[in-house]
Design an enzyme around this catalytic site. Structure first.
Site, mmCIF file in Angstrom:
data_model
loop_
_atom_site.group_PDB
_atom_site.id
_atom_site.type_symbol
_atom_site.label_atom_id
_atom_site.label_comp_id
_atom_site.label_asym_id
_atom_site.label_seq_id
_atom_site.Cartn_x
_atom_site.Cartn_y
_atom_site.Cartn_z
ATOM 1 N N HIS A 43 -31.319 79.180 -11.126
ATOM 2 C CA HIS A 43 -30.261 80.103 -10.631
ATOM 3 C C HIS A 43 -30.771 81.281 -10.407
ATOM 4 O O HIS A 43 -30.827 82.390 -11.493
ATOM 5 C CB HIS A 43 -29.213 79.969 -11.581
ATOM 6 N N HIS B 257 -26.700 81.472 -5.926
ATOM 7 C CA HIS B 257 -26.246 81.304 -7.469
ATOM 8 C C HIS B 257 -27.178 80.265 -8.231
ATOM 9 O O HIS B 257 -27.815 80.549 -9.096
ATOM 10 C CB HIS B 257 -24.681 81.074 -7.476
ATOM 11 N N GLU C 138 -8.600 75.154 -31.377
ATOM 12 C CA GLU C 138 -9.484 74.162 -31.695
ATOM 13 C C GLU C 138 -10.925 74.353 -31.135
ATOM 14 O O GLU C 138 -12.115 74.065 -31.605
ATOM 15 C CB GLU C 138 -9.009 72.856 -31.464
ATOM 16 N N HIS D 152 -0.134 61.864 -31.604
ATOM 17 C CA HIS D 152 -0.799 62.575 -32.795
ATOM 18 C C HIS D 152 -1.675 61.299 -33.520
ATOM 19 O O HIS D 152 -2.138 61.499 -34.373
ATOM 20 C CB HIS D 152 0.129 63.247 -33.631
#
Length: 660
Positions: free
Chosen positions: A26, A260, A406, A468
């Site tokens: 890159h 890129h 999380e 859950h």
């Protein structure tokens, strides 16, 4: 041309040549962000190339890890153990200059980066660790822990949701030693970001409690220098320096996605060299640049010398604190031979409750232990009682409120662990492991011992329903190399899981129940083997009943039913498949004799992991669908998790063996 500007151009050309030789890489960010990297390394970053792991070094994290050649060029110029041959071997098999920075492979690389946003989360963790350790050890005149964390990111990192989670927490925690250098070039793989990322970044970061500084031209070293000085001067909040750059500056492909993620090509590289007036032979550092950068690097060695002198005086003035500091940085661990009370459990209880008891006993033995949760500590039972919460007002707090973040929690914990001096535990409900997967994978990839406590481990969650109730999460974590997954059946196995986690250099997931489980007479330290005979029969067993966690109770109950029918059953607890597979073949066969072909494997999760142990004639009682909403006991009956069904499947397995 000044030698400073020539040094910047050296970074650009050297990076481009290495990428071209590798035919992979890159170049865009390496060229465009070269002035940012040079300014940071030359005028600000405190490091010791002779001792890259010096405790009080400034940390630099390349969150935009695809720009790894930028980092390798900087490390080469500033004296680190990255040779020109290493530069030439960029992205080649076995080289220390891999395609993305890899922790433990290259001196000066603080963390593995590449998945965008992970490094930014790591940087927040580094900054938290610095603040916490400074609060413990620093005294007037003795700044034992006193360094900055710098992180370089691009547009892609800030598009990732992880960056919002991590930067929001950093602002809330007022991490003033954290400085984010944002290489804003407005280009990603698919092109200009005007269709994907037009938000007001200034307002976003200001709203999150950051100092926002803008540099309108990333090629201007004086403006970059002034911006970093300004960032350092405000320790009440983290700082972002928005550096407007041009991707692939000076090349024919500048300001386009074409530069890129692919080499420029020989012709474009030639024209780029012409733009910068570059006449050196390939892979050559001009002598004046070499002397300039090495002189800077050698001058920076004074920082470590001065710190060592200060610490020697600190040892005289504060001998106990100095001893404690060395213990922390050495990764202090308790003497587990002196922790018999870890295994004292008498009444049935959820393993999450057992885990809470154990982690608080550990906290008294391990002052370097920190625990955090994604807003669930009251349920996961991972709060270190009486130790306070880390905050701008209480940097000594050993608990961390991560909030409902999380993904960032996992990345931040990696950074805390990598900083050194702290053993990190974090927790959430097991079904939310999916949110954390990328960070958990990075823990395993770097082989660092972050401990993940995940509770509410099965359909036993009950009425909260299938959203859950984890089903596929166990097999997902078990599939990760270097990862240990413990699902204990009682308190003593939970204690063993923690001991295993703290005595090996790898991440561990400890999977704990919501519902109460019995305590077994023969469980305990044997769980360190990963699998062992929990309850045996007289003589050779006719059938093996193998389970983990809450389903061990079903195997135990089925054993009694089978005994009444004259069938000898052995109950094997398998809390950690990874540890069991490390044992000798002789041991594994002693637990699971090959000539006992009738087997039943039981686990209230995906069935995929168990066929290795059920073999040709065994039965697997597991989940083949998502769960449903309802009381836990009814759900276990509904899905066949009963001792009666285990016994029946054992009989069916015996019939298959008989008829084979």
């Amino acid at each position: 041309m000044s030698v400073r500007q020539k040094s910047v151009d050296t970074i650009r050309i050297l990076s481009s040549e290495a990428i071209q030789k590798a035919n992979s890489g890159h170049p865009g960010i390496c060229i465009g962000a070269a002035p940012i990297g040079y300014e940071l390394f030359s005028d600000f970053l405190r490091f010791s190339y002779n001792n890259p792991k010096w405790d009080n070094r400034d940390r630099f994290i390349l969150s935009a890890g695809h720009g790894s050649m930028l980092l390798y060029s900087l490390l080469h110029l500033f004296g680190y153990n990255v040779s020109m041959d290493d530069i030439k071997n960029f992205r080649q098999l076995g080289s220390i200059t891999p395609g993305h920075p890899e922790y433990g492979k290259t001196d000066g690389v603080e963390t593995s980066t590449g998945p965008l946003g992970q490094g930014l989360g790591n940087a927040v963790g580094f900054a938290i660790a610095e603040e916490h350790l400074a609060a413990i050890f620093n005294r007037p005149g003795y700044p034992v822990v006193d360094h900055f964390t710098y992180v370089l990111c691009g547009d892609g990192c800030l598009e990732e949701g992880l960056s919002y989670e991590a930067c929001s927490l950093a602002g809330t925690q007022k991490l003033g030693k954290l400085i984010l250098l944002y290489d804003k070039n407005n280009i990603t793989i698919e092109g200009d970001i005007n269709t994907t990322f037009t938000e007001d970044t200034v307002t976003r970061f200001a709203a999150q409690g950051w100092q926002v500084i803008r540099v309108d031209d990333a090629n201007n070293l004086l403006k970059l220098r002034a911006a970093i000085i300004r960032a350092q001067s405000d320790l009440t909040r983290p700082s972002i320096i928005i550096c407007n750059s041009i991707i692939g500056y000076g090349s024919p492909l500048a300001n386009s996605a074409d530069v890129h993620g692919a080499p420029m090509g020989e012709e474009n590289l030639k024209k780029t060299k012409e733009f910068f007036g570059w006449t050196e032979e390939p892979f050559t550092v001009p002598e004046d640049v070499k002397k300039h950068c090495l002189a800077i690097a050698e001058d920076k060695l004074k920082y470590e010398r001065e710190w060592n002198e200060m610490f020697a005086n600190y040892e005289v003035a504060y001998p106990e604190l100095a001893k404690k500091y060395r213990s922390f940085m050495g990764g202090c661990r308790p003497d587990f031979s002196q922790t018999e009370d870890f295994f004292n459990f008498e009444k049935p209880e959820a393993t999450r409750a057992s885990g809470g008891t154990i982690i608080n006993k550990l906290a008294k033995l391990m002052p370097n232990l920190m625990s955090g949760s994604a807003d669930l500590a009251p349920s996961t039972k991972t709060e270190l009682k009486g130790e306070g919460y880390f905050s701008p007002e209480n940097r000594l707090g050993r608990n961390i409120h991560f909030g409902i973040r999380e993904h960032a929690m996992a990345a931040i914990c990696n950074g805390i662990q990598l900083h050194g001096g702290i053993q990190m535990v974090c927790s959430t409900f097991f079904s939310f492991a999916d949110y954390m997967k990328a960070g958990i994978r990075m823990s395993a990839l770097m082989n660092i011992p972050v401990i993940y406590v995940m509770t509410h481990d099965s359909i036993g969650v009950g009425e909260d329903g299938p959203t859950h109730q984890p089903v596929e999460q166990l097999i997902a974590l078990r599939s990760i190399p270097n990862m240990k997954v413990f699902r204990p059946c009682d308190g003593k196995e939970t204690a063993a899981a923690y001991i295993s986690a703290l005595t090996q250099q790898s991440p561990t997931a400890i999977i704990l129940s919501r519902q109460n489980l019995p305590q077994y007479e023969n469980s305990g330290i044997k769980a360190l083997t990963g699998g062992y005979v929990l309850q045996d029969c007289e003589g050779k067993p006719d059938v093996l009943l193998i389970g983990s966690g809450s389903e061990v109770e079903l195997c135990s109950g089925a054993k009694e039913i089978l005994k009444e029918k004259g069938i000898n059953a052995r109950v094997v607890s398998m809390p950690c498949m990874e540890e069991f597979e490390k044992q000798t073949e002789e041991y594994r066969n002693s637990v699971l004799p090959l000539d006992v072909k009738a087997r039943v494997c039981v686990e209230a999760a995906s069935h995929f992991a168990w066929y290795k142990y059920s073999r040709d004639y065994g039965e697997v009682i597991a989940m083949y669908s998502f769960g449903v909403s309802g009381p836990a006991k009814e759900l276990f009956n509904y899905f066949g998790f009963t001792k009666e069904n285990v016994a029946q499947k054992a009989i069916e397995s015996l019939e298959k063996v008989k008829n084979s």
